[in-house]
Design a protein around this motif. Structure first.
Motif, PDB file in Angstrom:
ATOM      1  N   LEU A  95      -0.583  26.931  -1.843  1.00 52.39           N
ATOM      2  CA  LEU A  95      -1.038  28.287  -2.677  1.00 52.39           C
ATOM      3  C   LEU A  95      -1.945  28.838  -2.121  1.00 52.39           C
ATOM      4  O   LEU A  95      -1.583  30.202  -1.935  1.00 52.39           O
ATOM      5  CB  LEU A  95      -0.865  27.907  -4.059  1.00 52.39           C
ATOM      6  N   ALA A  96      -2.978  28.382  -1.675  1.00 50.83           N
ATOM      7  CA  ALA A  96      -4.060  28.716  -1.156  1.00 50.83           C
ATOM      8  C   ALA A  96      -3.707  29.646   0.141  1.00 50.83           C
ATOM      9  O   ALA A  96      -4.390  30.612   0.627  1.00 50.83           O
ATOM     10  CB  ALA A  96      -5.181  28.033  -0.915  1.00 50.83           C
ATOM     11  N   ASP A  97      -2.840  29.079   0.900  1.00 48.93           N
ATOM     12  CA  ASP A  97      -2.452  29.563   2.133  1.00 48.93           C
ATOM     13  C   ASP A  97      -1.557  31.016   1.937  1.00 48.93           C
ATOM     14  O   ASP A  97      -0.956  31.668   2.845  1.00 48.93           O
ATOM     15  CB  ASP A  97      -1.474  28.895   3.108  1.00 48.93           C
ATOM     16  N   LEU A 120     -18.625  40.849   5.382  1.00 42.12           N
ATOM     17  CA  LEU A 120     -18.222  40.497   4.001  1.00 42.12           C
ATOM     18  C   LEU A 120     -17.686  39.412   3.833  1.00 42.12           C
ATOM     19  O   LEU A 120     -17.528  38.426   4.903  1.00 42.12           O
ATOM     20  CB  LEU A 120     -16.818  41.315   3.885  1.00 42.12           C
ATOM     21  N   ARG A 121     -17.650  38.779   2.569  1.00 41.21           N
ATOM     22  CA  ARG A 121     -17.257  37.375   2.155  1.00 41.21           C
ATOM     23  C   ARG A 121     -15.700  37.488   1.996  1.00 41.21           C
ATOM     24  O   ARG A 121     -15.481  38.305   1.405  1.00 41.21           O
ATOM     25  CB  ARG A 121     -17.801  37.050   0.915  1.00 41.21           C
ATOM     26  N   VAL A 122     -15.043  36.419   2.357  1.00 40.45           N
ATOM     27  CA  VAL A 122     -13.601  36.314   2.020  1.00 40.45           C
ATOM     28  C   VAL A 122     -13.619  35.835   0.476  1.00 40.45           C
ATOM     29  O   VAL A 122     -14.082  34.762   0.070  1.00 40.45           O
ATOM     30  CB  VAL A 122     -13.058  35.236   2.860  1.00 40.45           C
ATOM     31  N   LEU A 123     -13.085  36.753  -0.379  1.00 39.98           N
ATOM     32  CA  LEU A 123     -13.306  36.846  -1.773  1.00 39.98           C
ATOM     33  C   LEU A 123     -11.951  35.790  -2.280  1.00 39.98           C
ATOM     34  O   LEU A 123     -12.221  35.014  -3.117  1.00 39.98           O
ATOM     35  CB  LEU A 123     -13.120  38.045  -2.418  1.00 39.98           C
ATOM     36  N   ALA A 124     -11.030  36.042  -1.441  1.00 38.66           N
ATOM     37  CA  ALA A 124      -9.773  35.021  -2.203  1.00 38.66           C
ATOM     38  C   ALA A 124      -8.634  35.360  -1.004  1.00 38.66           C
ATOM     39  O   ALA A 124      -8.584  36.000  -0.397  1.00 38.66           O
ATOM     40  CB  ALA A 124      -9.095  35.593  -3.301  1.00 38.66           C
ATOM     41  N   THR A 125      -7.809  34.116  -1.134  1.00 38.09           N
ATOM     42  CA  THR A 125      -6.537  34.201  -0.327  1.00 38.09           C
ATOM     43  C   THR A 125      -5.423  34.128  -1.112  1.00 38.09           C
ATOM     44  O   THR A 125      -5.655  34.438  -2.485  1.00 38.09           O
ATOM     45  CB  THR A 125      -6.530  32.993   0.513  1.00 38.09           C
ATOM     46  N   GLY A 126      -4.169  33.807  -0.528  1.00 37.58           N
ATOM     47  CA  GLY A 126      -3.219  33.652  -1.600  1.00 37.58           C
ATOM     48  C   GLY A 126      -2.384  34.570  -2.056  1.00 37.58           C
ATOM     49  O   GLY A 126      -0.930  34.235  -2.472  1.00 37.58           O
ATOM     50  N   PHE A 127      -2.629  35.686  -2.121  1.00 40.90           N
ATOM     51  CA  PHE A 127      -1.589  36.862  -2.360  1.00 40.90           C
ATOM     52  C   PHE A 127      -0.341  37.002  -1.532  1.00 40.90           C
ATOM     53  O   PHE A 127       0.778  37.142  -2.184  1.00 40.90           O
ATOM     54  CB  PHE A 127      -2.132  38.035  -2.330  1.00 40.90           C
ATOM     55  N   VAL A 153      -6.123  38.142   3.209  1.00 37.91           N
ATOM     56  CA  VAL A 153      -7.214  37.823   2.568  1.00 37.91           C
ATOM     57  C   VAL A 153      -7.934  39.186   2.092  1.00 37.91           C
ATOM     58  O   VAL A 153      -7.800  40.376   2.656  1.00 37.91           O
ATOM     59  CB  VAL A 153      -8.451  37.449   3.694  1.00 37.91           C
ATOM     60  N   TYR A 154      -8.627  38.775   0.896  1.00 35.85           N
ATOM     61  CA  TYR A 154      -9.491  40.018   0.154  1.00 35.85           C
ATOM     62  C   TYR A 154     -10.738  39.475   0.762  1.00 35.85           C
ATOM     63  O   TYR A 154     -11.434  38.470   0.768  1.00 35.85           O
ATOM     64  CB  TYR A 154      -9.430  39.999  -1.148  1.00 35.85           C
ATOM     65  N   SER A 161      -3.707  41.883   6.218  1.00 34.15           N
ATOM     66  CA  SER A 161      -2.572  41.543   5.961  1.00 34.15           C
ATOM     67  C   SER A 161      -1.995  40.329   7.179  1.00 34.15           C
ATOM     68  O   SER A 161      -2.419  40.692   8.463  1.00 34.15           O
ATOM     69  CB  SER A 161      -1.315  42.645   5.826  1.00 34.15           C
ATOM     70  N   ALA A 162      -1.291  39.622   6.898  1.00 36.70           N
ATOM     71  CA  ALA A 162      -1.136  38.612   8.023  1.00 36.70           C
ATOM     72  C   ALA A 162       0.433  38.438   8.321  1.00 36.70           C
ATOM     73  O   ALA A 162       0.931  37.624   9.182  1.00 36.70           O
ATOM     74  CB  ALA A 162      -1.765  37.332   7.748  1.00 36.70           C
ATOM     75  N   THR A 163       1.217  38.923   7.218  1.00 34.00           N
ATOM     76  CA  THR A 163       2.499  39.431   7.374  1.00 34.00           C
ATOM     77  C   THR A 163       3.105  40.531   6.837  1.00 34.00           C
ATOM     78  O   THR A 163       2.121  41.251   6.165  1.00 34.00           O
ATOM     79  CB  THR A 163       3.351  38.346   6.320  1.00 34.00           C
ATOM     80  N   PRO A 164       4.213  41.072   7.159  1.00 30.88           N
ATOM     81  CA  PRO A 164       4.352  42.467   6.586  1.00 30.88           C
ATOM     82  C   PRO A 164       4.721  42.449   5.168  1.00 30.88           C
ATOM     83  O   PRO A 164       5.171  41.408   4.569  1.00 30.88           O
ATOM     84  CB  PRO A 164       5.959  42.715   7.288  1.00 30.88           C
ATOM     85  N   ILE A 165       3.663  43.294   4.498  1.00 35.39           N
ATOM     86  CA  ILE A 165       3.884  43.461   3.096  1.00 35.39           C
ATOM     87  C   ILE A 165       3.906  44.826   2.629  1.00 35.39           C
ATOM     88  O   ILE A 165       3.592  45.918   3.277  1.00 35.39           O
ATOM     89  CB  ILE A 165       2.545  42.945   2.481  1.00 35.39           C
ATOM     90  N   ARG A 166       4.319  45.014   1.429  1.00 34.96           N
ATOM     91  CA  ARG A 166       4.167  46.345   0.692  1.00 34.96           C
ATOM     92  C   ARG A 166       2.744  46.581   0.078  1.00 34.96           C
ATOM     93  O   ARG A 166       2.162  45.493  -0.335  1.00 34.96           O
ATOM     94  CB  ARG A 166       5.193  46.724  -0.335  1.00 34.96           C
ATOM     95  N   THR A 167       2.057  47.779   0.128  1.00 34.75           N
ATOM     96  CA  THR A 167       0.748  47.802  -0.293  1.00 34.75           C
ATOM     97  C   THR A 167       0.388  49.041  -0.684  1.00 34.75           C
ATOM     98  O   THR A 167       1.087  50.125  -0.646  1.00 34.75           O
ATOM     99  CB  THR A 167      -0.231  47.476   0.637  1.00 34.75           C
ATOM    100  N   GLY A 168      -0.302  49.168  -2.121  1.00 36.76           N
ATOM    101  CA  GLY A 168      -0.890  50.480  -2.644  1.00 36.76           C
ATOM    102  C   GLY A 168      -2.260  50.573  -1.998  1.00 36.76           C
ATOM    103  O   GLY A 168      -3.029  51.711  -2.534  1.00 36.76           O
TER     104      GLY A 168
END
Lengths: 290, 229
Positions: free
Chosen positions: A24-26, B140-147, B152-153, B188-195
């Protein structure tokens, strides 16, 4: 060496094992069978069962065998025949060279499963052979199976599977109040639990959109929420008021308000509801759900 | 619920963090969410990352997976885990002060040629060159992954670089797109839709199926953005 050559496949026919857990974290949800109970029911039909099977959809599947193969078939209500001879569903099939297996739509269900006594020659990706269609990862080259694909098998599997417990009775789909239930007022929560929704034709492994004929969420105001983790069964309300249930290939995080989560014991049953089916939700306690 | 002001400065590498008291919420019957805030703030994010790390180092029984988000930590429960007992174990760890180990540092070179760069700079009242300098001024700090896989944010930028998201969602942007909104830069690390606003592109690849783990950036890591030659 045994193999099956797929001659007809409905959309979203995929290879699945129990799931790709721990990533999930990835940014990768676990995938795995839409109806886990049926996946194990098919596995329990065989004395020895490989971890990876085929999930097919309501249009069914057809294939021809090369070499001997034992197959357990379960999930929904499909019609199956071997060389034109109808068999009961669920089915335990002992197949030989050039057998022709036809699975056709039956009266109920969206997903059926084939489990095999032999391990298929598919590489694992991050520890699993499950297909994640949302990301295009794992399974058969990250995509759905289609006519012309030939799945080859190796040695007989060593594992056995116990028959799953009987399915929960029909009736309302049980839910726990969700992460953002407190953002919906009491009237909306009560209307959600009282009203009938309808499974829409917009459904896939990522999610199932619901029709809301009573207009429970018609006037839902748009909320700006920080993203939080999503779990399978979460019921989120999209910006236009459409309720949508997140399924096995869900995105790992999201920012739409989630009013409820379908309890894990009822998510398999929900996944099998066809478009046009009315669905009602019944809040239960966490103690009841576990 | 707000836990202190949304500070935007990056603290020294090693720090002690007072964990605010989070809310423990069941997420269905197989997961628990430990939510430090309902709004994104620097403090809640630091607490989230520190708490997740502490749990990873010393996991109570019954946890199958730990996934930190922006302001909450998801705990996926093992089969047969005792919900009530785990809740009790977690309550004992709440309200402590934890040491946050310094994050790993990464350099990410960006070609600042995104379709929205001029507009973004203009909205911030800056010349594009000036915007790039401001954007890269400090790590900047990596705030979160996982989306999404490897997504990464990173944050937070100074308050005057705060911009809302775009009105409309773009169709697919490719892997390595550098995105900007809400006081953050995302990759982004894969193709994504984004706003989000597209400000550039990087060859930094944070998702590799052949690698273990498949992602390089973890929450709490530091990212130094530079301008690609």
């Amino acid at each position: 060496m045994s193999a099956i050559a797929i001659t007809r496949a409905g959309p979203l026919t995929t290879l699945q094992d129990a799931g790709r857990f721990g990533h999930l974290a990835d940014g990768i949800s676990a995938s795995g069978p839409m109806d886990q109970r049926a996946f194990h029911e098919a596995g329990a039909l065989l004395a020895r069962v490989a971890s990876t099977g085929i999930e097919f959809t309501s249009a069914g599947l057809a294939f021809t065998t090369e070499g001997p193969l034992r197959v357990g078939c379960a999930g929904g209500q499909f019609r199956v025949s071997v060389n034109g001879n109808p068999r009961e569903w669920p089915a335990r099939l002992g197949l030989n060279e050039s057998d022709v297996v036809e699975i056709r739509p039956g009266p109920a269900g969206n997903y059926g499963y084939l489990r095999f006594n032999l391990d298929c020659d598919i590489p694992t990706v991050l520890g699993s052979r499950s297909t994640n269609l949302a990301v295009g990862l794992g399974g058969w080259k990250g995509r759905a199976l289609r006519a012309g694909d030939r799945l080859t098998f190796g040695a007989e599997a060593a594992a056995t599977e116990a028959a799953p417990p009987p399915p929960p009775p029909d009736g309302p789909i049980r839910i726990l109040w969700g992460l953002h239930a407190d953002l919906f007022d009491a009237a909306a929560r009560s209307a959600f639990a009282r009203s009938g929704f309808v499974v829409s034709p917009s459904l896939d492994r990522m999610g199932v959109r619901l029709l809301d004929p009573a207009g429970v969420f018609r006037t839902q105001r748009r909320l700006n929420l920080v993203s939080d983790a999503i779990v399978p069964g979460d019921i989120q309300i999209l910006g236009d008021g459409t309720p949508a249930v997140l399924m096995r290939d869900h995105q790992p995080t999201g920012g739409y308000p989630r009013i409820a989560t379908i309890v894990s014991a009822d998510l398999d049953r929900f996944a099998q509801l066809r478009p046009g089916t009315e669905v009602r939700f019944q809040p239960v306690s966490l103690e009841h759900a576990r | 619920m707000e836990h202190g002001p949304a500070a935007t400065s990056l603290s020294p590498p090693t720090e002690r963090i007072d964990l605010p008291v989070p809310t423990l919420l069941p997420l269905g019957d197989r997961a628990l969410l430990i939510r430090f805030s309902t709004e994104l703030s620097d403090h809640a994010n630091r607490a989230t990352i520190a708490f997740a790390r502490q749990l990873e180092a010393d996991s109570p029984e019954g946890i199958a997976e730990i996934a930190p988000g922006l302001v909450s930590v998801l705990l996926r429960l093992a089969d047969g885990a005792d919900f009530a007992r785990l809740r009790g174990e977690l309550m004992l760890r709440i309200g402590q002060t934890v040491d946050a180990a310094p994050g790993v540092e990464h350099d990410v070179a960006v070609r600042f040629d995104g379709a929205d760069l001029d507009e973004v700079a203009g909205l911030a009242g800056l010349h594009p060159r000036e915007f790039i300098a401001r954007h890269n001024r400090r790590p900047l700090r990596v705030l979160a992954t996982g989306f999404a896989p490897g997504f990464v944010y990173c944050g937070f930028h100074a308050a005057d670089l705060m911009l809302p998201r775009r009105e409309s969602v773009r169709p697919m942007v490719p892997a390595g797109t550098v995105l900007f909104a809400a006081g953050q830069t995302a990759i982004s690390a894969t193709p994504i839709r984004t706003g989000w606003h597209v400000i550039g592109q990087t060859t930094f690849q944070n998702f590799d199926l052949e690698a273990t783990p498949p992602t390089r950036l973890s929450p709490g890591d530091l990212v130094r953005f530079t301008e690609a030659a």
